[in-house]
Write a protein that holds these residues in place. Structure first.
Motif, PDB file in Angstrom:
ATOM      1  N   SER A  15       0.855  -1.188   0.000  1.00  0.00           N
ATOM      2  CA  SER A  15       0.000   0.000   0.000  1.00  0.00           C
ATOM      3  C   SER A  15       0.882   1.226   0.000  1.00  0.00           C
ATOM      4  CB  SER A  15      -0.891   0.032   1.238  1.00  0.00           C
ATOM      5  OG  SER A  15      -1.694  -1.105   1.319  1.00  0.00           O
ATOM      6  N   VAL A  16       0.479   2.229  -0.759  1.00  0.00           N
ATOM      7  CA  VAL A  16       1.235   3.473  -0.826  1.00  0.00           C
ATOM      8  C   VAL A  16       0.305   4.614  -0.411  1.00  0.00           C
ATOM      9  CG1 VAL A  16       2.535   5.048  -2.298  1.00  0.00           C
ATOM     10  CG2 VAL A  16       2.660   2.580  -2.697  1.00  0.00           C
ATOM     11  N   TYR A  17       0.776   5.412   0.538  1.00  0.00           N
ATOM     12  CA  TYR A  17       0.022   6.563   1.021  1.00  0.00           C
ATOM     13  C   TYR A  17       0.820   7.821   0.710  1.00  0.00           C
ATOM     14  CZ  TYR A  17      -2.503   2.990   3.596  1.00  0.00           C
ATOM     15  OH  TYR A  17      -3.232   1.870   3.938  1.00  0.00           O
ATOM     16  N   GLU A  72       6.575  13.050  -0.334  1.00  0.00           N
ATOM     17  CA  GLU A  72       6.726  11.924   0.600  1.00  0.00           C
ATOM     18  C   GLU A  72       5.712  10.822   0.294  1.00  0.00           C
ATOM     19  OE1 GLU A  72       7.323  12.289   5.112  1.00  0.00           O
ATOM     20  OE2 GLU A  72       5.181  11.884   4.894  1.00  0.00           O
ATOM     21  N   GLN A  73       6.179   9.585   0.350  1.00  0.00           N
ATOM     22  CA  GLN A  73       5.321   8.419   0.155  1.00  0.00           C
ATOM     23  C   GLN A  73       5.556   7.431   1.290  1.00  0.00           C
ATOM     24  OE1 GLN A  73       6.207   6.668  -3.616  1.00  0.00           O
ATOM     25  NE2 GLN A  73       5.756   8.529  -4.759  1.00  0.00           N
ATOM     26  N   VAL A  74       4.471   6.917   1.849  1.00  0.00           N
ATOM     27  CA  VAL A  74       4.556   5.891   2.888  1.00  0.00           C
ATOM     28  C   VAL A  74       4.204   4.563   2.240  1.00  0.00           C
ATOM     29  CG1 VAL A  74       3.697   5.115   5.128  1.00  0.00           C
ATOM     30  CG2 VAL A  74       3.820   7.564   4.619  1.00  0.00           C
ATOM     31  N   LEU A 130       9.318   9.345  13.253  1.00  0.00           N
ATOM     32  CA  LEU A 130       8.070  10.100  13.279  1.00  0.00           C
ATOM     33  C   LEU A 130       7.022   9.435  12.396  1.00  0.00           C
ATOM     34  CD1 LEU A 130       6.625  12.710  14.252  1.00  0.00           C
ATOM     35  CD2 LEU A 130       7.502  13.815  12.190  1.00  0.00           C
ATOM     36  N   LEU A 131       5.864   9.161  12.958  1.00  0.00           N
ATOM     37  CA  LEU A 131       4.755   8.589  12.199  1.00  0.00           C
ATOM     38  C   LEU A 131       4.236   9.655  11.227  1.00  0.00           C
ATOM     39  CD1 LEU A 131       2.665   6.226  11.881  1.00  0.00           C
ATOM     40  CD2 LEU A 131       1.254   7.485  13.508  1.00  0.00           C
ATOM     41  N   PRO A 132       4.178   9.357   9.925  1.00  0.00           N
ATOM     42  CA  PRO A 132       3.640  10.340   8.964  1.00  0.00           C
ATOM     43  C   PRO A 132       2.167  10.598   9.272  1.00  0.00           C
ATOM     44  CG  PRO A 132       4.551   8.405   7.851  1.00  0.00           C
ATOM     45  CD  PRO A 132       4.569   8.118   9.298  1.00  0.00           C
ATOM     46  N   MET A 133       1.803  11.861   9.410  1.00  0.00           N
ATOM     47  CA  MET A 133       0.454  12.186   9.873  1.00  0.00           C
ATOM     48  C   MET A 133      -0.346  13.037   8.908  1.00  0.00           C
ATOM     49  SD  MET A 133       1.361  12.755  13.867  1.00  0.00           S
ATOM     50  CE  MET A 133      -0.334  12.628  14.395  1.00  0.00           C
ATOM     51  N   ARG A 134       0.181  13.299   7.722  1.00  0.00           N
ATOM     52  CA  ARG A 134      -0.541  14.149   6.770  1.00  0.00           C
ATOM     53  C   ARG A 134      -0.893  13.390   5.495  1.00  0.00           C
ATOM     54  NH1 ARG A 134       3.219  17.764   9.261  1.00  0.00           N
ATOM     55  NH2 ARG A 134       2.100  19.480  10.247  1.00  0.00           N
ATOM     56  N   VAL A 135      -1.021  12.077   5.602  1.00  0.00           N
ATOM     57  CA  VAL A 135      -1.285  11.271   4.414  1.00  0.00           C
ATOM     58  C   VAL A 135      -2.785  11.057   4.215  1.00  0.00           C
ATOM     59  CG1 VAL A 135       0.927  10.086   4.521  1.00  0.00           C
ATOM     60  CG2 VAL A 135      -1.033   9.094   5.676  1.00  0.00           C
ATOM     61  N   ALA A 136      -3.163  10.905   2.959  1.00  0.00           N
ATOM     62  CA  ALA A 136      -4.530  10.510   2.642  1.00  0.00           C
ATOM     63  C   ALA A 136      -4.678   9.041   3.028  1.00  0.00           C
ATOM     64  CB  ALA A 136      -4.806  10.703   1.152  1.00  0.00           C
TER      65      ALA A 136
END
Length: 192
Positions: A15-17, A72-74, A130-136
């Protein structure tokens, strides 16, 4: 011949966020609303060619920096999570990281200077990311992390709520419209 396999956490497909579109559009509009009038004002005020050249270089660098920050991509997979940036983003500007699911042992909240909460994924060795917090798709991402690590993520919320970026988008639009009106009137008066 039979193979034995050990039980594992539920399988995760890749999965990519990405950064939320609302956040991306709000920040791009805000940037352009702030900087578009600058070259026109520099021309109207007869700023030297050297200074104008520096202005254009600075505006171009600002576009590149904002594009890099918003790229940035998660990536979540069966083995863990990874933060990636495109190859054109230099590591000294934005650096990615990766953790396997088994490395993540805790999640720790920390207060920001503005009073918000950010969360760090902590490993057994004590390192923290840091947990990414601005992702869709933030809630889906945290559900996957919870399934894979058994950490309780129900209280983890995004740093900025949707309405905050909605307000930023609204004010950025208002600023852009004001820029257009001021520039239109300024050019009209110069021509007349």
């Amino acid at each position: 011949m039979s193979s034995l396999s050990s039980p594992a956490a539920p399988s995760v497909t890749e999965s990519v966020y990405r950064i939320s579109p609302l956040i991306r559009y709000s920040l791009w509009l805000f940037y352009f609303a702030l900087v578009i009038p600058l070259p026109i004002l520099a021309n109207v005020n007869h700023v030297g060619a050297m200074t104008q050249g520096s202005l254009y270089v600075g505006l171009g660098l600002g576009v590149v920096a904002l594009a890099a920050a918003l790229s940035e991509q998660v990536h979540l997979s069966a083995t863990g999570m990874e933060i990636r940036y495109p190859q054109w983003v230099p590591a000294w500007f934005r650096q990615g990281w990766s953790l396997t699911w088994t490395e993540i042992t805790a999640i720790k909240p920390r207060r920001t200077g503005q009073g918000g909460l950010v969360y760090y994924l902590v490993t057994a060795e004590g390192s923290a990311q840091l947990l990414p917090m601005r992702v869709a798709g933030f809630s889906q991402m945290t559900r996957t992390i919870e399934e894979q690590t058994s950490l309780k993520m129900a209280t983890v919320k995004p740093l900025a709520q949707v309405w905050m970026y909605g307000i930023l988008l609204g004010f950025s639009l208002l600023l852009a419209l004001t820029d257009v009106w001021i520039l239109w009137n300024g050019i009209s008066h110069l021509g007349g």
